[in-house]
Write a protein that holds these residues in place. Structure first.
Motif, PDB file in Angstrom:
ATOM      1  N   THR A   1       5.694 -11.747  -6.525  1.00 56.95           N
ATOM      2  CA  THR A   1       5.556 -12.145  -7.933  1.00 56.95           C
ATOM      3  C   THR A   1       6.708 -11.620  -8.786  1.00 56.95           C
ATOM      4  O   THR A   1       7.108 -12.262  -9.755  1.00 56.95           O
ATOM      5  N   TYR A   2       7.269 -10.454  -8.426  1.00 58.19           N
ATOM      6  CA  TYR A   2       8.449  -9.963  -9.134  1.00 58.19           C
ATOM      7  C   TYR A   2       9.609 -10.950  -8.978  1.00 58.19           C
ATOM      8  O   TYR A   2      10.354 -11.214  -9.920  1.00 58.19           O
ATOM      9  N   ALA A  13       2.931  -8.192  -4.815  1.00 67.14           N
ATOM     10  CA  ALA A  13       3.628  -7.788  -6.039  1.00 67.14           C
ATOM     11  C   ALA A  13       5.116  -8.104  -5.944  1.00 67.14           C
ATOM     12  O   ALA A  13       5.712  -8.622  -6.899  1.00 67.14           O
ATOM     13  N   THR A  15      -0.642 -12.337 -12.593  1.00 65.22           N
ATOM     14  CA  THR A  15       0.797 -12.072 -12.654  1.00 65.22           C
ATOM     15  C   THR A  15       1.594 -13.351 -12.860  1.00 65.22           C
ATOM     16  O   THR A  15       2.590 -13.362 -13.601  1.00 65.22           O
ATOM     17  N   TYR A  70       1.191 -14.408 -16.370  1.00 66.01           N
ATOM     18  CA  TYR A  70       2.033 -13.525 -17.178  1.00 66.01           C
ATOM     19  C   TYR A  70       3.489 -14.000 -17.131  1.00 66.01           C
ATOM     20  O   TYR A  70       4.165 -14.075 -18.158  1.00 66.01           O
ATOM     21  N   SER A  71       3.969 -14.337 -15.933  1.00 64.93           N
ATOM     22  CA  SER A  71       5.365 -14.758 -15.782  1.00 64.93           C
ATOM     23  C   SER A  71       5.639 -16.079 -16.485  1.00 64.93           C
ATOM     24  O   SER A  71       6.682 -16.251 -17.122  1.00 64.93           O
ATOM     25  N   ASN A  77       9.091 -13.981 -11.075  1.00 68.43           N
ATOM     26  CA  ASN A  77       9.437 -13.640 -12.455  1.00 68.43           C
ATOM     27  C   ASN A  77      10.951 -13.639 -12.655  1.00 68.43           C
ATOM     28  O   ASN A  77      11.465 -14.151 -13.649  1.00 68.43           O
ATOM     29  N   LYS A 113       3.582 -13.396 -21.033  1.00 71.77           N
ATOM     30  CA  LYS A 113       4.510 -12.344 -21.451  1.00 71.77           C
ATOM     31  C   LYS A 113       5.258 -12.702 -22.729  1.00 71.77           C
ATOM     32  O   LYS A 113       5.907 -11.847 -23.321  1.00 71.77           O
ATOM     33  N   LEU A 132      -3.600  -5.366 -15.329  1.00 72.45           N
ATOM     34  CA  LEU A 132      -3.070  -5.430 -13.967  1.00 72.45           C
ATOM     35  C   LEU A 132      -3.133  -4.063 -13.289  1.00 72.45           C
ATOM     36  O   LEU A 132      -3.341  -3.970 -12.077  1.00 72.45           O
ATOM     37  N   TYR A 164      -5.380 -11.196  -8.963  1.00 74.03           N
ATOM     38  CA  TYR A 164      -4.155 -10.465  -9.318  1.00 74.03           C
ATOM     39  C   TYR A 164      -2.950 -11.404  -9.326  1.00 74.03           C
ATOM     40  O   TYR A 164      -2.138 -11.382 -10.264  1.00 74.03           O
TER      41      TYR A 164
END
Length: 488
Positions: free
Chosen positions: A233-234, A230, A314, A317-318, A237, A322, A335, A310
């Protein structure tokens, strides 16, 4: 009279490397151009910069400037000193920065043929300023220029530049530091507080009342694997959102947007954290097997598959999802639910359809609250559209309706679950669990009241962790659940 003052751009006047920033923006908006970029490299560095700048032009008004240095330059300009922006960046970008700041008497920059760095920059200075010059730099290629100039100065100097200056006996007259400590920036970038979301992995074993060594070990390893993944992936992003975040009043303070961490450091963290995450995933069945009285996982390597799912969700999404209205909130809620499924896979405990249904509706409400809070903040700033999103301020009322309805739908699912045989077999005092209904209604209702007043942090999870009343309600829920299990 003072000699002309020459200032570098990348890493000096601007804390980031504008070429790296431009590549991140290009990756987000024009991924196909990244393939062309490999061909541009064969044309030389100066041509490469020109080609990148032809595709992406950074917003000069929102670059992460070194404020200490900028203040000094403005003071020198007020004294009547000549100041020049001297950079290896492409001239088109340098001209935009100079036009925005309005303090430079001229611009020296790469022109598509000559990369104005190191010896090329020194030669240009010696030709243009035969009577001497002052220079402010930050990186190793600036060492010779600092040694040759009068009153050398540095801004956020790299370690290798400090070593080179020490060897040459060059002592900086002034140092302009404008960065947060690396460790503090690192901890903020990986968002450890967001690891709290991964506590959902423990939910299946807690709700099934199967707290054993093997289930706890499995869930703990899965928690660590997901947490490192996570964080990676943050950061992905954040790197993709560099320019968007810099226009945001709060997100512009994020470590990569503020250039407290470099893009290169971001990629190093991503690679390291993903490697650690995968190692934990591979090791999970073997670590569980080492536990005494271990019960084999039905599908020992399925966790690795869910980790990949997952990560793919993500990243999708990024990169894209989103920015798709409504699709984004559905993906966000999924998620959360994936974490619960992973708790099942890593412990061998089956997730009930009741828990799945509750989580989908409950986390969908949180996702709508997140978007609602973003739009509410936009309205407060008298803006209409969310940058990089598919929503308008006029959508606020509709999002409020969707979000509140989803929250109350979760409550309905919980009420139906309390009437099921599954719940009655797990809880000796099932009637006590009905106290959960008013507590959750209160929390969901208060969440949306706070959001409607514009007082909600844009991340409801952060709000829940920091809000005293939310923590009290959470404690009350825990007491109710324990009372339904333990005879009183």
């Amino acid at each position: 009279m003072d000699v002309p003052l020459c200032v570098d751009l990348d890493g000096t006047l601007v804390k980031s490397d504008t070429l790296h920033d431009a590549l991140m923006v290009m990756l987000r908006h024009s991924p196909g151009s990244i393939l062309k970029a490999f061909g541009w490299l064969r044309q030389g560095k100066a041509a490469f910069k020109r080609n990148v700048t032809s595709v992406v032009m950074l917003d000069a008004a929102h670059l992460p400037y070194n404020h200490a240095l900028l203040q000094y330059l403005r003071e020198e300009k007020a004294r009547g000193r000549q100041i020049y922006l001297a950079t290896a960046a492409e001239k088109a970008l340098a001209d935009r920065v100079a036009a925005h700041l309005g303090i430079f008497d001229g611009v020296l920059a790469s022109d598509g043929k000559v990369n104005l760095a190191g010896k090329n920059k020194l030669a240009a200075f010696q030709q243009m300023f035969p009577d001497g010059f002052c220079y402010i730099g930050n990186a190793l290629p600036d060492a010779k220029l600092l040694a040759a100039c009068e009153t050398p100065m540095v801004a956020n100097p790299h370690g290798r530049l400090k070593v080179a200056m020490k060897r040459s006996g060059t002592v900086p007259v002034r140092v302009f530091e404008d960065k947060k400590p690396a460790l503090k920036a690192f901890l903020k970038a990986i968002r450890i507080h967001q690891w709290a979301k991964n506590v959902l992995i423990f939910l299946p074993l807690l709700l099934a009342h199967q707290i054993r060594w093997n289930t706890v070990v499995g869930a703990t390893v899965a928690f660590l694997s997901f947490s490192f993944c996570a964080s990676a992936t943050y950061i992905i992003n954040d790197l993709l959102d560099l320019e968007v975040d810099r226009r945001h009043p709060r997100k512009r303070l994020r470590p990569f947007a503020a250039a407290d961490l470099s893009v290169g450091a971001g990629f190093a963290i991503i690679a390291s954290f993903l490697a650690i995450s995968v190692l934990f995933a591979i090791a999970l069945p073997y670590l569980c097997h080492a536990v005494p009285n271990f019960t084999s996982l039905p599908q020992p390597h399925k966790f690795l598959l869910w980790l990949a799912i997952y990560a793919a969700m993500t990243l999708s999404y990024s990169f894209r999802l989103k920015r798709m209205m409504l699709v984004d909130v559905i993906v966000l809620s999924m998620l959360y639910t994936v974490r619960i499924v992973v708790g099942s896979v890593s412990t061998g405990i089956t997730v009930t359809t009741w828990l799945g249904a509750f989580s989908i509706f409950f986390f969908l409400s949180l996702a709508f609250a997140k978007r609602f809070a973003e739009l509410e903040n936009l309205r407060a700033r008298e803006k209409d559209n969310a940058a990089g999103r598919g929503y308008r301020v006029s959508d606020l009322e509709q999002l409020r309706t969707f979000g509140a309805a989803s929250g109350y739908a979760a409550v309905v699912v919980l009420a139906l679950y309390l009437n099921s045989l599954t719940a009655q077999n797990l809880y000796p005092h099932i009637t006590r669990l009905w106290l959960l209904i008013p507590i959750i209604i209160l929390w969901v209702s208060r969440l949306w009241m706070v959001a409607s007043r514009g007082d909600l942090d844009e991340d409801p999870v952060v709000y829940a962790l920091e809000d005293r009343r939310s923590l009290i309600l959470g404690g009350m829920m825990l007491i109710v659940i324990l009372s339904a299990i333990i005879p009183l």
